[in-house]
Design an enzyme around this catalytic site. Structure first.
Site, PDB file in Angstrom:
ATOM      1  CB  THR A 218      -0.885  -0.002   1.263  1.00 50.53           C
ATOM      2  OG1 THR A 218      -1.767  -1.121   1.210  1.00 50.53           O
ATOM      3  CG2 THR A 218      -1.691   1.270   1.385  1.00 50.53           C
ATOM      4  NE  ARG A 246      -8.752  -7.712   2.891  1.00 45.01           N
ATOM      5  CZ  ARG A 246      -7.705  -6.918   2.936  1.00 45.01           C
ATOM      6  NH1 ARG A 246      -7.319  -6.261   1.848  1.00 45.01           N
ATOM      7  NH2 ARG A 246      -7.018  -6.751   4.051  1.00 45.01           N
ATOM      8  N   GLY A 248     -10.099  -3.897   2.631  1.00 45.23           N
ATOM      9  CA  GLY A 248      -9.247  -3.707   3.801  1.00 45.23           C
ATOM     10  C   GLY A 248      -9.422  -2.336   4.421  1.00 45.23           C
ATOM     11  CG  ASP A 249      -6.027  -0.620   6.465  1.00 48.38           C
ATOM     12  OD1 ASP A 249      -5.682  -1.544   5.712  1.00 48.38           O
ATOM     13  OD2 ASP A 249      -5.247   0.288   6.805  1.00 48.38           O
ATOM     14  CB  THR A 269       1.061   0.402   4.859  1.00 47.25           C
ATOM     15  OG1 THR A 269       1.359  -0.784   4.106  1.00 47.25           O
ATOM     16  CG2 THR A 269       2.279   0.774   5.698  1.00 47.25           C
ATOM     17  N   GLY A 270      -0.622  -2.185   6.167  1.00 45.56           N
ATOM     18  CA  GLY A 270      -0.458  -3.409   6.945  1.00 45.56           C
ATOM     19  C   GLY A 270      -1.622  -4.352   6.791  1.00 45.56           C
ATOM     20  N   GLY A 272      -4.923  -5.192   7.015  1.00 47.49           N
ATOM     21  CA  GLY A 272      -6.070  -4.305   7.110  1.00 47.49           C
ATOM     22  C   GLY A 272      -7.124  -4.664   8.127  1.00 47.49           C
TER      23      GLY A 272
END
Length: 352
Positions: A218, A246, A248-249, A269-270, A272
């Site tokens: 990201t 799906r 994510g964050d 970033t990671g 999510g």
């Protein structure tokens, strides 16, 4: 007894004065204007180790990070807005196959690319986001357009694409996002999962190291302009082999992106799912606002304490209203860079 009471009272007064003094000192330090304008970026976090990185690849990442941040820095230096700086900086990374965003987006289980992005304006607290976009060249530009040209905060899928067309944004063939590197990563993961399932292994490797690294690509940016306005943005291709639409964050305000002129701007970033559950980006701002923590204290607590205890991995880049910056991550590395109003450039990859 009276004498003992007076001694105890004096002691409490001394402790109170000491705490107030320490609090005032911390407040004074954190409120010192460090930069009239500043910018900070990330290109993803994960198991990024020097031993696994060729000199050529490392140089390529550093060059692209430097190129991206200098674009935004020039805009800020010339009096441009933090919004413009964030958008153009992220677009440089979206157009590079090195990062899991835009051109370099990872593939879903169905072998398509589904892109997410979000943006927030710290002055107005307005925001825009998109999820599951498949044919818009610049998801971050679309997220900003959702903020400025609609009554909504988040659009998804086909509706987001229709909105993009109506607003004149560049539409591309989905093949634009194809890269051999990302496609091969998907095939490796599918083949590994199939092999494990054929052996009745109940621990399918959906979250193996390869997947984790791919989903941590990201990109994000936070900028502070000369007017004191903070903006933050994040763009991603999501998780390799993701299924069922799906999300994510990255496109979720408060998780992947947050900005507030009173406190700070954050891009995450990671992994999510954990960033959503802990509302990482907003929590950092909230700790600064309600607990009077410095940027460094807040980012460290959220990433190294709260996120880590849950089992989440990743990191953030953050920038406060006075130009203080923070790179905080609990992984082996994070592609990152920063520049202040003095032109001091920092570009790093590995944990130090």
């Amino acid at each position: 007894m009276k004498k003992l009471f007076l001694i105890l009272a004096s002691f409490l007064v001394l402790i109170s004065c000491k705490n107030e003094s320490e609090f005032s000192l911390k407040q004074n330090i954190s409120n010192v204007k460090k930069s009239k304008f500043a910018i900070i970026i990330h290109g993803g976090a994960g198991t990024i180790l020097k031993k696994n990185m060729s000199d050529e690849k490392e140089a390529a990442y550093k060059a692209k990070l430097e190129e991206a941040i200098k674009v935004g820095h020039t805009i800020l230096k010339n009096g441009g807005t933090s919004t413009a700086a964030v958008m153009r900086t992220i677009q440089v990374m979206e157009e590079s196959p090195l990062f899991n965003a835009g051109k370099g987006a990872v593939f879903t289980h169905e072998e398509t690319n589904e892109l997410d992005a979000s943006f927030m304006d710290g002055k107005t607290l307005n925001a825009g986001a998109v999820a599951g976009v498949t044919n818009v060249k610049s998801p971050i530009e679309l997220a900003i357009k959702v903020m400025t040209d609609s009554d909504h905060v988040m659009l998804s899928g086909k509706g987001a694409s229709v909105f993009a067309k109506e607003k004149g944004l560049e539409i591309v063939d989905p093949n634009y996002f194809y890269t051999e590197r990302r496609f091969k990563s998907l095939q490796r993961i599918k083949n590994r999962n199939k092999t494990e399932l054929d052996h009745d292994d109940k621990k399918a490797a959906f979250y193996d190291a390869d997947i984790k690294n791919e989903k941590f690509g990201t990109v994000g940016c936070v900028a502070l302009d000369k007017e004191g306005n903070i903006a933050a943005g994040t763009s991603t291709g999501g998780m390799t082999n993701k299924r069922w639409g799906r999300i994510g964050d990255a496109p979720i305000i408060g998780s992947g992106t947050y900005a507030n002129n009173l406190t700070c701007g954050v891009s995450s970033t990671g992994w999510g799912e954990y960033f959503i559950r802990t509302q990482v980006a907003y929590d950092i701002s909230a700790q600064m606002e309600y607990q009077q923590k410095t940027l460094k204290e807040a980012t460290k607590d959220v990433i190294q304490n709260k996120l880590t205890k849950l089992g989440g991995t990743g990191g953030v880049v953050a920038l406060d209203k006075n130009g203080n910056m923070s790179f905080e991550f609990n992984t082996a590395g994070m592609y990152r860079a920063s520049m202040n109003d003095k032109g001091q450039l920092i570009v790093k990859i590995y944990k130090e």
